[in-house]
Design an enzyme around this catalytic site. Structure first.
Site, mmCIF file in Angstrom:
data_model
loop_
_atom_site.group_PDB
_atom_site.id
_atom_site.type_symbol
_atom_site.label_atom_id
_atom_site.label_comp_id
_atom_site.label_asym_id
_atom_site.label_seq_id
_atom_site.Cartn_x
_atom_site.Cartn_y
_atom_site.Cartn_z
ATOM 1 N N SER A 172 59.221 -19.409 22.564
ATOM 2 C CA SER A 172 58.053 -19.363 21.670
ATOM 3 C C SER A 172 56.809 -18.751 22.280
ATOM 4 O O SER A 172 55.911 -18.343 21.546
ATOM 5 C CB SER A 172 57.732 -20.780 21.201
ATOM 6 O OG SER A 172 58.865 -21.340 20.602
ATOM 7 N N HIS A 199 57.480 -27.509 8.510
ATOM 8 C CA HIS A 199 56.048 -27.685 8.739
ATOM 9 C C HIS A 199 55.221 -27.604 7.454
ATOM 10 O O HIS A 199 54.025 -27.811 7.468
ATOM 11 C CB HIS A 199 55.528 -26.627 9.715
ATOM 12 C CG HIS A 199 56.028 -26.831 11.111
ATOM 13 N ND1 HIS A 199 57.089 -26.095 11.635
ATOM 14 C CD2 HIS A 199 55.646 -27.672 12.086
ATOM 15 C CE1 HIS A 199 57.302 -26.468 12.869
ATOM 16 N NE2 HIS A 199 56.446 -27.438 13.186
ATOM 17 N N CYS A 240 55.629 -22.591 14.792
ATOM 18 C CA CYS A 240 56.607 -22.628 13.724
ATOM 19 C C CYS A 240 57.507 -21.401 13.753
ATOM 20 O O CYS A 240 57.051 -20.263 13.750
ATOM 21 C CB CYS A 240 55.888 -22.709 12.378
ATOM 22 S SG CYS A 240 57.059 -22.728 11.004
#
Lengths: 363, 603
Positions: free
Chosen positions: B322, B365, B378
């Protein structure tokens, strides 16, 4: 006792060259040992003085008298050489010396004089053109007994140094082809016998080291190699007095005794070698030339054998230090440190002077 | 007189004696010729031998320059040490000699011979080191029995010593004996057999600065090898010291927080590129490498499955996970594909190009804008950003931000990582690019590979709002540090774009985002977490089979990278913990400790 005639007939030139060489010898002994305890050069000077006195004393007695009593002198010699084997104290593994408080005497050196006198006696009345069997065997045994005793000390080098004297005498007596072949065969047999039984391992190694000294640089070949390095590195002009690194830094073995001439080569170069060689040649020439001044056969033999004795020790020593002859422990006459050798040379010269000054028969 | 004649006829004997005299003269001339040959023709040969006899050349080893940290703490020092070498030329009998030496020095004969054998092809007069770090007793014994062992050669040498053991071991590197091949291939012309050279790390990179110039002493020796005084001497010149950018305290802290794990930490000043801490774990003790005999620990090090010798900060290649999302956010913002207010909805799963893609939270989310997308890290949000951008733009921005190329740090063996694109896949894997892969790459998965240092550099570019520096270990104030670390061109991204992303990063740490655990009160930290899942490519699938039995958590590498303070950033911290689980859970708290340490010291 010494009349004026005798003094007039003394060969002062011979004494001069003798002194000159001895003094040069002292100088080199100084160069090689001034940093060692023991004052070798002082001792050598003492021996020079002593030998010179002995020389003059020797001149007082007519050589024919000495020759007459030579057999008794020889017997005394055999006694001494036998005694030293029994009572002598070994120095460096060999019973070669009689120890005195300030000096040692090596009878095997002085023996050469007795041998010369006795051989002169044997050949004094020998008038044939060629050596007879009887005289030949007699002279061989005269040499063999002391040589055997000296070899037992053990000091093979000195024992072998009697051989040129014997061969010289035999040659003078006259050798025909048969005798020469006989001597060669005897020599060969003795050699084979000696190699297998008589020679110690270190002696064999010295012989093989002659062929290839660099194969084993720290073993037997070491001495020869270091000696050649000393001589070769001296070059044409030399490194200068007391500046020979090979001798000063102790790479050269036995540098004040057997290898003293290597120092001449190192410190004075080829020039020095030539000069010393010339002065020896002059000495030897003078000795041979003296033969013509002998009044009788005895005198001829004496002078000849003394000349041979000095000349061959000189030649063998020089061959030894450049690796042409096994390291046999033969000193350079007059140069190498050692009182007995010096005294023997002086007494030999004294005999020559003795013969020369009495060349006019008192008839 | 027996005969009547007053004088005998001596003609014959006199004639014979003359023959002998001539023989003697011939011999004398022959001897003289021999002397001529030795003294004049072969003079040079014997002169050299006599010089070799009388002189001895002794190498006076130069000290290696010290390596210090930015505060002057010595990280690599020297201490006196003795070593003993064998000169084979001086052995009377090689085998006997080995036997005696093995008893004298308590080395096994086989080991000793093996050691000497390695240098068999070198000239016999060259000393070969057989034992070092001699104790005083050993030195005394060798000295006392010098005459008995002319083949042994005792020498004092300054020896490298790392006072803190494994501290900064990967950055410093280690020194080892120059190998026979290295001498023969001529890379180290000034060096000799048995010399020690830097084999990796700073020791290797700055070898030429650190290494001094050895001196030499020419001595006169006698036949027993006793010195008779010096005739010439050239003093050794010490190598130059170097000062590193490392901070001893931060380095120590970085290693402390990594202890017991496998991972890496990079702490860097984003404005200058100065590396303050560079830690890779597990680590090793470079002192052990200096010994010429390979100890068992050395074999353990090489054979260890944890690769302690590998410098993970520049050689470890990982999927970024991420933390890579910021690349596509920056790119998409810059390209105008999204803006701050672009909203996507996360339901926990989405189908793109007929493939299902999941978020890391099953329930999703919900609705969110870009900044919230960063804060929550996300996946669903970023899948759509990636889809909008396409792989070519993603890879262009990734490269712009420092991925896929070496950073240029002054360390050997840096890896470049990998930024994939369709062209790369065609050429290397001989396959067509699948659209789904773009989506994977967008969240830092797929064939994408980065090093921790690249991540730190990328973070510093963001922190600098586009200015790119070269990470380096050599302090520019160091005398030897004349080497310039050139500033590269600024990255072509608008300031406002950076500010948007930085706002997201700030919220990650300070507004209940995934990196909340890195929060340090009053020290505006901006960061991003990452957790790499080893699932997406076929190659990784093979790995998955092996790891199937392990829990999902255990298979993810845990990342955190961030900088502080938000305005005028001073420090970048990048942490990766292999198999550490979620980035927020493992790497972020570690980063927090490091930020804290930095703050206590510098702020």
């Amino acid at each position: 006792m010494i009349d004026r005639n005798l003094l007039r007939n003394t060969d002062w030139i011979l004494i001069g060259i003798l002194l000159l060489n001895s003094i040069l010898g002292v100088a080199f002994i100084y160069s090689t040992s001034h940093y060692l305890p023991g004052n070798y050069y002082v001792k050598q000077i003492f021996w020079m003085v002593f030998s010179m006195i002995a020389l003059f004393l020797f001149l007082c007695v007519d050589y024919s008298t000495l020759v007459t009593y030579s057999f008794y002198l020889y017997l005394v010699l055999i006694g001494v050489l036998g005694g030293i084997l029994i009572f002598g104290t070994p120095i460096a593994g060999a019973k070669s010396w009689f120890k005195f408080p300030f000096f040692n005497v090596q009878p095997s050196e002085i023996a050469k004089i007795m041998i010369i006198l006795l051989l002169a006696n044997v050949f004094a009345k020998f008038r044939k053109n060629y050596l007879s069997m009887g005289k030949g065997l007699l002279s061989v045994s005269i040499i063999a007994v002391p040589a055997f005793l000296v070899a037992l000390q053990p000091d093979l080098g000195t024992a072998l140094s009697y051989i040129p004297i014997l061969l010289g005498a035999l040659f003078l007596a006259g050798l025909n082809k048969k005798t020469i072949i006989g001597i060669l065969i005897c020599g060969l047999l003795l050699g084979i016998f000696g190699w297998n039984i008589g020679l110690k391992d270190y002696q064999k190694k010295r012989l093989t080291a002659l062929i290839s000294p660099s194969q084993d640089p720290l073993g037997s070949g070491y001495h020869i190699l270091q000696s050649k390095i000393a001589i070769g590195s001296g070059g044409f002009l030399g490194k200068g007095f007391r500046k020979g690194t090979q001798s000063q830094l102790r790479f050269l073995p036995a540098r004040h005794t057997d290898f003293v001439f290597s120092v001449v080569g190192e410190e004075f170069g080829f020039i020095g070698v030539v000069l010393i060689l010339l002065s020896y040649s002059f000495l030897i020439w003078r000795l041979f030339q003296s033969i013509g001044h002998a009044r009788d056969r005895t005198g001829v033999y004496i002078i000849f054998m003394v000349a041979i004795m000095i000349a061959f020790q000189f030649l063998i020593n020089l061959m030894m230090i450049i690796g042409l002859f096994p390291i046999a422990g033969i000193p350079l006459p007059l140069f190498s440190y050692g009182g007995s050798s010096l005294l023997t040379t002086y007494l030999g010269i004294a005999l020559v002077l003795n013969v020369k000054m009495r060349r006019f028969a008192n008839i | 007189m027996e005969n009547n004649k007053a004088y005998e006829d001596l003609f014959l004997v006199q004639k014979r004696s003359k023959k002998i005299f001539i023989f003697i003269q011939v011999l004398s001339v022959f001897l003289l010729l021999n002397f001529w040959k030795i003294q004049v023709l072969d003079h040079k040969k014997y002169w050299e031998k006599s010089e070799a006899n009388r002189t001895r050349k002794i190498v006076l080893l130069a000290q290696r320059g010290l390596i210090k940290d930015r505060g002057g703490t010595i990280l690599a020092d020297n201490k006196a040490s003795f070593k003993v070498s064998i000169i084979r030329e001086n052995c009377e009998d090689y085998d006997k000699s080995c036997r005696k030496i093995s008893r004298l020095l308590m080395i096994e004969e086989d080991v000793l011979k093996e050691r000497i054998k390695r240098y068999e092809s070198f000239p016999v007069f060259k000393p070969i080191v057989i034992k070092e770090n001699l104790s005083f007793e050993e030195v005394a014994v060798i000295e006392a029995r010098k005459l008995e062992f002319p083949e042994l050669f005792l020498q004092a040498e300054p020896k490298r010593f790392y006072p803190f053991g494994n501290l900064a071991a990967h950055a410093l590197g280690y020194i080892q004996e120059l190998s026979g091949e290295e001498i023969k291939n001529g890379l180290y012309k000034q060096r000799r057999l048995g010399d020690l050279i830097g084999k990796t790390g700073v020791e290797k990179v700055y070898e030429s600065t650190l290494v001094g110039t050895d001196g030499e002493s020419l001595e006169i020796v006698d036949s027993m090898g006793r010195s008779k005084g010096e005739i010439a001497k050239r003093e050794p010149e010490k190598g130059q010291n170097i000062i590193l950018t490392l901070d001893y305290a931060l380095q120590e802290k970085a290693e402390e927080v990594l202890e017991g794990r496998e991972g890496a930490v990079v702490m860097m000043d984003p404005q200058t590129g100065e590396i303050l801490a560079l830690a890779s774990y597990p680590t090793f003790d470079p002192n052990k490498f200096i010994d010429r005999f390979t100890p068992e620990e050395w074999l353990d090090l090489i054979n260890s499955s944890e690769f302690p010798l590998e410098n993970r900060t520049v050689r470890g290649q990982y999927a970024p996970g991420s933390i890579f999302k910021l690349v596509i956010d920056l790119g998409a913002l810059e390209l105008g594909l999204v803006d701050e207010e672009t909203v996507f909805t996360c339901k926990g799963e989405i189908e793109i190009y007929n493939e299902p893609f999941k978020c890391w939270i099953e329930k999703g989310h919900g609705e969110m804008n870009l900044i919230q997308g960063i804060r929550n890290s996300c996946n669903i949000y970023h899948y759509q950003v990636a889809k909008k951008m396409g792989i070519d733009e993603i890879s262009r921005y990734a490269k712009m931000l420092g991925f896929g190329a070496r950073t240029g740090i002054d360390l050997p063996g840096e890896k470049a990582g990998l930024v994939p694109n369709p062209q790369w896949k065609r050429e290397v894997r001989k396959e067509r690019w699948q659209p789904g892969e773009t989506i994977s790459v967008g969240i830092g998965q797929g064939p994408l590979m980065v090093t921790p240092l690249q991540v730190a550099l990328y973070t510093s570019i963001i922190a600098n709002r586009g200015r790119k520096v070269t990470p380096h270990l050599l302090n520019s104030q160091s005398l030897a540090g004349k080497r310039l670390f050139s500033e590269k061109d600024a990255v072509d991204i608008e300031l406002s774009t950076f500010e948007t992303v930085i706002q997201g990063m700030w919220e990650v740490v300070n507004k209940g985002g995934t990196g909340w655990a890195a929060n340090v009160k009053g020290f505006d930290i901006c960061g991003k977490t990452g957790s790499t899942q080893l699932v997406s490519t076929e190659k990784d699938k093979e790995k998955k089979v092996e790891e199937e039995e392990e829990e999902e958590e255990a298979k993810t590498h845990s990342w955190f990278t961030g900088f502080a303070p938000r305005d005028n950033p001073k420090i970048v911290v990048t942490v990766i913990i292999e198999y550490g689980g979620m980035g927020g859970a493992t790497a972020a708290p570690i980063a927090r400790k490091l930020f804290n340490s930095y703050r206590r010291k510098y702020d």
